[in-house]
Write a protein that holds these residues in place. Structure first.
Motif, PDB file in Angstrom:
ATOM      1  N   ALA A  37     -44.153   0.676  -3.561  1.00  0.00           N
ATOM      2  CA  ALA A  37     -45.455   0.775  -4.224  1.00  0.00           C
ATOM      3  C   ALA A  37     -46.587   0.499  -3.243  1.00  0.00           C
ATOM      4  CB  ALA A  37     -45.511  -0.194  -5.402  1.00  0.00           C
ATOM      5  N   VAL A  38     -46.407  -0.475  -2.356  1.00  0.00           N
ATOM      6  CA  VAL A  38     -47.412  -0.737  -1.325  1.00  0.00           C
ATOM      7  C   VAL A  38     -47.606   0.500  -0.445  1.00  0.00           C
ATOM      8  CG1 VAL A  38     -47.900  -2.100   0.757  1.00  0.00           C
ATOM      9  CG2 VAL A  38     -47.031  -3.231  -1.290  1.00  0.00           C
ATOM     10  N   PHE A  39     -46.505   1.127  -0.056  1.00  0.00           N
ATOM     11  CA  PHE A  39     -46.571   2.328   0.786  1.00  0.00           C
ATOM     12  C   PHE A  39     -47.336   3.449   0.081  1.00  0.00           C
ATOM     13  CE2 PHE A  39     -44.811   6.453   1.998  1.00  0.00           C
ATOM     14  CZ  PHE A  39     -44.988   6.428   3.378  1.00  0.00           C
ATOM     15  N   VAL A  40     -47.050   3.663  -1.213  1.00  0.00           N
ATOM     16  CA  VAL A  40     -47.711   4.735  -1.967  1.00  0.00           C
ATOM     17  C   VAL A  40     -49.216   4.494  -2.036  1.00  0.00           C
ATOM     18  CG1 VAL A  40     -47.956   5.725  -4.270  1.00  0.00           C
ATOM     19  CG2 VAL A  40     -45.685   5.375  -3.303  1.00  0.00           C
ATOM     20  N   LEU A  41     -49.620   3.274  -2.348  1.00  0.00           N
ATOM     21  CA  LEU A  41     -51.052   2.977  -2.452  1.00  0.00           C
ATOM     22  C   LEU A  41     -51.751   3.137  -1.114  1.00  0.00           C
ATOM     23  CD1 LEU A  41     -51.042  -0.155  -4.798  1.00  0.00           C
ATOM     24  CD2 LEU A  41     -51.652   2.189  -5.378  1.00  0.00           C
ATOM     25  N   GLU A  42     -51.107   2.708  -0.037  1.00  0.00           N
ATOM     26  CA  GLU A  42     -51.734   2.825   1.283  1.00  0.00           C
ATOM     27  C   GLU A  42     -51.897   4.280   1.695  1.00  0.00           C
ATOM     28  OE1 GLU A  42     -50.046  -1.375   3.197  1.00  0.00           O
ATOM     29  OE2 GLU A  42     -49.272   0.554   3.876  1.00  0.00           O
ATOM     30  N   LYS A  43     -50.975   5.143   1.300  1.00  0.00           N
ATOM     31  CA  LYS A  43     -51.058   6.556   1.676  1.00  0.00           C
ATOM     32  C   LYS A  43     -52.090   7.298   0.837  1.00  0.00           C
ATOM     33  CE  LYS A  43     -48.109   6.757   5.026  1.00  0.00           C
ATOM     34  NZ  LYS A  43     -48.568   7.087   6.398  1.00  0.00           N
ATOM     35  N   LEU A  44     -52.149   7.035  -0.469  1.00  0.00           N
ATOM     36  CA  LEU A  44     -53.079   7.761  -1.331  1.00  0.00           C
ATOM     37  C   LEU A  44     -54.494   7.196  -1.264  1.00  0.00           C
ATOM     38  CD1 LEU A  44     -50.915   8.387  -4.525  1.00  0.00           C
ATOM     39  CD2 LEU A  44     -51.434   9.978  -2.687  1.00  0.00           C
ATOM     40  N   TYR A  45     -54.604   5.899  -0.968  1.00  0.00           N
ATOM     41  CA  TYR A  45     -55.914   5.259  -0.887  1.00  0.00           C
ATOM     42  C   TYR A  45     -55.988   4.526   0.456  1.00  0.00           C
ATOM     43  CZ  TYR A  45     -55.372   6.051  -5.877  1.00  0.00           C
ATOM     44  OH  TYR A  45     -55.136   6.626  -7.095  1.00  0.00           O
ATOM     45  N   PRO A  46     -56.389   5.217   1.525  1.00  0.00           N
ATOM     46  CA  PRO A  46     -56.334   4.622   2.876  1.00  0.00           C
ATOM     47  C   PRO A  46     -57.117   3.321   3.017  1.00  0.00           C
ATOM     48  CG  PRO A  46     -56.643   6.989   3.002  1.00  0.00           C
ATOM     49  CD  PRO A  46     -56.794   6.632   1.560  1.00  0.00           C
ATOM     50  N   HIS A  47     -58.156   3.117   2.202  1.00  0.00           N
ATOM     51  CA  HIS A  47     -58.896   1.855   2.333  1.00  0.00           C
ATOM     52  C   HIS A  47     -58.043   0.662   1.921  1.00  0.00           C
ATOM     53  CE1 HIS A  47     -59.456   2.952  -1.919  1.00  0.00           C
ATOM     54  NE2 HIS A  47     -59.662   1.661  -2.145  1.00  0.00           N
ATOM     55  N   LEU A  48     -56.980   0.895   1.146  1.00  0.00           N
ATOM     56  CA  LEU A  48     -56.086  -0.199   0.767  1.00  0.00           C
ATOM     57  C   LEU A  48     -55.113  -0.562   1.880  1.00  0.00           C
ATOM     58  CD1 LEU A  48     -55.222   0.664  -2.943  1.00  0.00           C
ATOM     59  CD2 LEU A  48     -56.952  -0.911  -2.077  1.00  0.00           C
ATOM     60  N   ALA A  49     -55.105   0.235   2.951  1.00  0.00           N
ATOM     61  CA  ALA A  49     -54.234  -0.092   4.090  1.00  0.00           C
ATOM     62  C   ALA A  49     -54.876  -1.098   5.038  1.00  0.00           C
ATOM     63  CB  ALA A  49     -53.873   1.185   4.849  1.00  0.00           C
TER      64      ALA A  49
END
Length: 348
Positions: free
Chosen positions: A262-274
């Motif tokens: 889930a962390v990986f998915v959010l970081e890929k779809l919403y780069p500011h969350l990375a």
């Protein structure tokens, strides 16, 4: 002189076995990932050495093994069945002892071993159920000499002060144990592995979501998300259009996706969350702050509203003629959302 040497032979032999025991334990500690053969060899060496060693060496060996994450099941059961003076630190803190071994020890040993097991930082629901059942299975008060159980008096009888104090202490101890087990059960209530009755991702659905997130394919990701939710594509799109990532994080938590995926998915779809904060990404912090039960309730509310809004089944009333139906039909079904999925891509 010969008799004096014979008297020293015993302590010298014990000290030698103590050294061999600690050397065996130390070498086993240095194995980060022991093989099956190494586990079997350690079990064969450890048990006879432990029995022949001094009490101090036994305590040191158990304390060292309590920190090991891998342990032969036979050795864990062997240590757990030792007197509580030796077994207590192992039963209290060892991560290598499995649930079945804990239950076996609780059923075969005394109350002191059970108290050591109860004091562990975490207990699985399986072990808690076994402890509660074990408590309920304790023998009832003894019957009278004639074989008849004690009758319940209709009115309270005078009780000696010592007996009254003993019963009061027993009730207090029982209530303390119940509270301890209830506290452990509530602490373990958020078991991510227990998803009985909850909507969950299949392995294929989870793999597809991760794959489409890796390629930042928002269109196909929305399709896969709608399929996982058994909802309309419109709901999946609305979830993804929350550029904070909070709604998608809530949905992935409710569906039971693995935390790191889930962390990986959010970081890929919403780069500011990375972006990294406090040595972890913002996506990690968003997911870590969510409560699974609240996520389940919120996503189910979204799905209910989606079913009411986009019900593909027509009502079971008399249908008008095709011409009249076409004339009365509105010119649009719904308004297009203000943003589209391209905004998710542009957010990179």
């Amino acid at each position: 002189m010969r008799d004096r040497f014979r008297d020293l032979e015993g302590p010298m032999a014990i000290r030698k076995k103590d050294v061999v025991l600690m050397a065996t334990v130390s070498s086993f500690e240095n194995l980060s990932h022991p093989t099956r053969s190494e586990l079997r060899q350690f079990a064969e060496l450890f048990m006879p050495l432990f029995q022949a060693s001094s009490e101090e060496a036994k305590r040191q060996a158990v304390a060292a093994l309590s920190q090991c994450e891998n342990m032969p099941a036979a050795v864990a059961l062997f240590i757990g069945n030792q007197p509580i003076g030796f077994a207590a630190p192992f039963l209290t803190s060892s991560k290598a002892i499995n649930d079945d071994t804990l239950i076996t020890i609780a059923r075969t040993q005394g109350a002191s071993h059970v108290r050591a097991i109860v004091s562990r930082d975490s207990l699985s629901p399986k072990v808690i159920d076994a402890l509660v059942a074990l408590r309920q299975a304790e023998p009832r008060p003894a019957a009278t000499e004639s074989g008849e159980p004690h009758a319940m008096p209709l009115s309270p009888l005078p009780v000696a002060p010592e007996t009254d104090q003993q019963e009061a202490r027993q009730l207090t101890n029982e209530e303390a144990l119940r509270e301890r087990i209830r506290g452990l059960a509530s602490h373990l209530g958020r078991n991510d592995q227990d998803r009985l009755g909850l909507r969950s991702l299949s392995d294929i659905q989870e793999a597809l979501l991760v794959r489409f997130a890796r390629s930042r394919d928002a269109t196909h990701f929305a399709t896969a998300l709608a399929d996982a939710l058994s909802a309309s594509r419109w709901l999946a799109e609305r979830i993804m259009l929350d550029l904070s990532g909070q709604q998608l994080a809530t949905t992935l938590t409710s569906l039971g996706m693995g935390f790191l995926d889930a962390v990986f998915v959010l970081e890929k779809l919403y780069p500011h969350l990375a972006e990294v904060q406090h040595n972890v990404s913002r996506a990690f912090l968003v997911l870590d702050a969510l409560d699974p039960e609240e996520c389940h309730a919120r996503v189910e509310a979204w799905r209910r509203a989606d079913r009411y809004t986009y019900n593909p089944q027509a009502p079971a009333a008399v249908q008008p003629a095709p011409a009249a139906q076409a004339a009365a039909a509105p010119r649009y079904i719904r308004q297009a959302p203000v943003r589209d999925l391209n905004s998710v891509r542009r957010a990179r």
